[in-house]
Design a protein around this motif. Sequence first.
Motif, PDB file in Angstrom:
ATOM      1  N   THR A   1      54.818  18.227  16.492  1.00  0.00           N
ATOM      2  CA  THR A   1      54.601  19.419  15.677  1.00  0.00           C
ATOM      3  C   THR A   1      53.412  20.260  16.123  1.00  0.00           C
ATOM      4  OG1 THR A   1      53.299  18.140  14.102  1.00  0.00           O
ATOM      5  CG2 THR A   1      55.652  18.356  13.661  1.00  0.00           C
ATOM      6  N   ARG A   2      52.637  19.764  17.071  1.00  0.00           N
ATOM      7  CA  ARG A   2      51.459  20.509  17.528  1.00  0.00           C
ATOM      8  C   ARG A   2      51.898  21.780  18.256  1.00  0.00           C
ATOM      9  NH1 ARG A   2      48.025  17.355  21.636  1.00  0.00           N
ATOM     10  NH2 ARG A   2      49.832  17.837  22.887  1.00  0.00           N
ATOM     11  N   PRO A   3      51.338  22.922  17.886  1.00  0.00           N
ATOM     12  CA  PRO A   3      51.721  24.155  18.579  1.00  0.00           C
ATOM     13  C   PRO A   3      51.191  24.161  20.011  1.00  0.00           C
ATOM     14  CG  PRO A   3      49.966  24.573  17.018  1.00  0.00           C
ATOM     15  CD  PRO A   3      50.382  23.150  16.824  1.00  0.00           C
ATOM     16  N   LEU A   4      51.851  24.940  20.853  1.00  0.00           N
ATOM     17  CA  LEU A   4      51.370  25.071  22.227  1.00  0.00           C
ATOM     18  C   LEU A   4      49.998  25.735  22.230  1.00  0.00           C
ATOM     19  CD1 LEU A   4      54.615  26.340  23.938  1.00  0.00           C
ATOM     20  CD2 LEU A   4      53.600  24.082  24.154  1.00  0.00           C
ATOM     21  N   ARG A   5      49.166  25.318  23.125  1.00  0.00           N
ATOM     22  CA  ARG A   5      47.826  25.889  23.195  1.00  0.00           C
ATOM     23  C   ARG A   5      47.843  27.263  23.855  1.00  0.00           C
ATOM     24  NH1 ARG A   5      43.671  21.299  23.056  1.00  0.00           N
ATOM     25  NH2 ARG A   5      44.980  19.584  22.394  1.00  0.00           N
ATOM     26  N   LEU A   6      48.816  27.503  24.719  1.00  0.00           N
ATOM     27  CA  LEU A   6      48.971  28.794  25.378  1.00  0.00           C
ATOM     28  C   LEU A   6      50.292  29.412  24.957  1.00  0.00           C
ATOM     29  CD1 LEU A   6      48.022  27.882  29.061  1.00  0.00           C
ATOM     30  CD2 LEU A   6      46.667  29.214  27.469  1.00  0.00           C
ATOM     31  N   PRO A   7      50.341  30.722  24.916  1.00  0.00           N
ATOM     32  CA  PRO A   7      51.650  31.347  24.714  1.00  0.00           C
ATOM     33  C   PRO A   7      52.562  31.011  25.900  1.00  0.00           C
ATOM     34  CG  PRO A   7      49.879  32.915  24.318  1.00  0.00           C
ATOM     35  CD  PRO A   7      49.255  31.683  24.882  1.00  0.00           C
ATOM     36  N   VAL A   8      53.845  30.967  25.666  1.00  0.00           N
ATOM     37  CA  VAL A   8      54.794  30.546  26.687  1.00  0.00           C
ATOM     38  C   VAL A   8      54.710  31.437  27.918  1.00  0.00           C
ATOM     39  CG1 VAL A   8      57.247  30.242  27.200  1.00  0.00           C
ATOM     40  CG2 VAL A   8      56.339  29.515  24.996  1.00  0.00           C
ATOM     41  N   TYR A   9      54.589  32.759  27.718  1.00  0.00           N
ATOM     42  CA  TYR A   9      54.556  33.654  28.870  1.00  0.00           C
ATOM     43  C   TYR A   9      53.345  33.391  29.758  1.00  0.00           C
ATOM     44  CZ  TYR A   9      51.329  36.488  26.081  1.00  0.00           C
ATOM     45  OH  TYR A   9      50.265  36.917  25.326  1.00  0.00           O
ATOM     46  N   GLU A  10      52.202  33.005  29.175  1.00  0.00           N
ATOM     47  CA  GLU A  10      51.033  32.674  29.995  1.00  0.00           C
ATOM     48  C   GLU A  10      51.212  31.350  30.699  1.00  0.00           C
ATOM     49  OE1 GLU A  10      47.186  33.061  28.362  1.00  0.00           O
ATOM     50  OE2 GLU A  10      47.631  34.973  27.390  1.00  0.00           O
ATOM     51  N   TRP A  11      51.860  30.426  30.046  1.00  0.00           N
ATOM     52  CA  TRP A  11      52.128  29.142  30.690  1.00  0.00           C
ATOM     53  C   TRP A  11      53.067  29.338  31.881  1.00  0.00           C
ATOM     54  CZ3 TRP A  11      56.676  26.155  31.044  1.00  0.00           C
ATOM     55  CH2 TRP A  11      56.490  24.840  31.502  1.00  0.00           C
ATOM     56  N   LEU A  12      54.062  30.220  31.713  1.00  0.00           N
ATOM     57  CA  LEU A  12      54.993  30.493  32.800  1.00  0.00           C
ATOM     58  C   LEU A  12      54.302  31.215  33.966  1.00  0.00           C
ATOM     59  CD1 LEU A  12      58.202  31.500  30.844  1.00  0.00           C
ATOM     60  CD2 LEU A  12      57.810  29.403  32.150  1.00  0.00           C
ATOM     61  N   LYS A  13      53.315  32.058  33.664  1.00  0.00           N
ATOM     62  CA  LYS A  13      52.595  32.763  34.740  1.00  0.00           C
ATOM     63  C   LYS A  13      51.827  31.788  35.613  1.00  0.00           C
ATOM     64  CE  LYS A  13      50.201  35.855  32.480  1.00  0.00           C
ATOM     65  NZ  LYS A  13      49.353  36.983  32.144  1.00  0.00           N
ATOM     66  N   SER A  14      51.414  30.668  35.067  1.00  0.00           N
ATOM     67  CA  SER A  14      50.647  29.708  35.838  1.00  0.00           C
ATOM     68  C   SER A  14      51.510  28.980  36.858  1.00  0.00           C
ATOM     69  CB  SER A  14      49.954  28.715  34.923  1.00  0.00           C
ATOM     70  OG  SER A  14      50.908  27.903  34.287  1.00  0.00           O
ATOM     71  N   TRP A  15      52.802  29.098  36.749  1.00  0.00           N
ATOM     72  CA  TRP A  15      53.707  28.447  37.690  1.00  0.00           C
ATOM     73  C   TRP A  15      53.841  29.327  38.854  1.00  0.00           C
ATOM     74  CZ3 TRP A  15      56.807  23.898  37.464  1.00  0.00           C
ATOM     75  CH2 TRP A  15      56.449  23.055  36.423  1.00  0.00           C
TER      76      TRP A  15
END
Length: 66
Positions: free
Chosen positions: A52-66
């Motif tokens: 249930t813990r929310p992601l620490r980063l928004p998904v779009y920022e997490w995807l940019k790191s890839w």
Amino acid sequence: MPVCPSGASSHTVKNGHIHNGKQRFKCHDCGRQFIEQRRPASRSPYLLSLITRPLRLPVYEWLKSW
């Protein structure tokens, strides 16, 4: 013996098996046939917090790191 789910009677007897091998029971009081239901294992509080813990980063920022 398990308790009847409809009438909460403990006057039950074994009454064969279903197609996958689970034991079938019959209630003497109401005549209902039923399968004993197993309760699922409860999850630990730690595991629930991970789920249930929310992601620490928004998904779009997490995807940019890839």
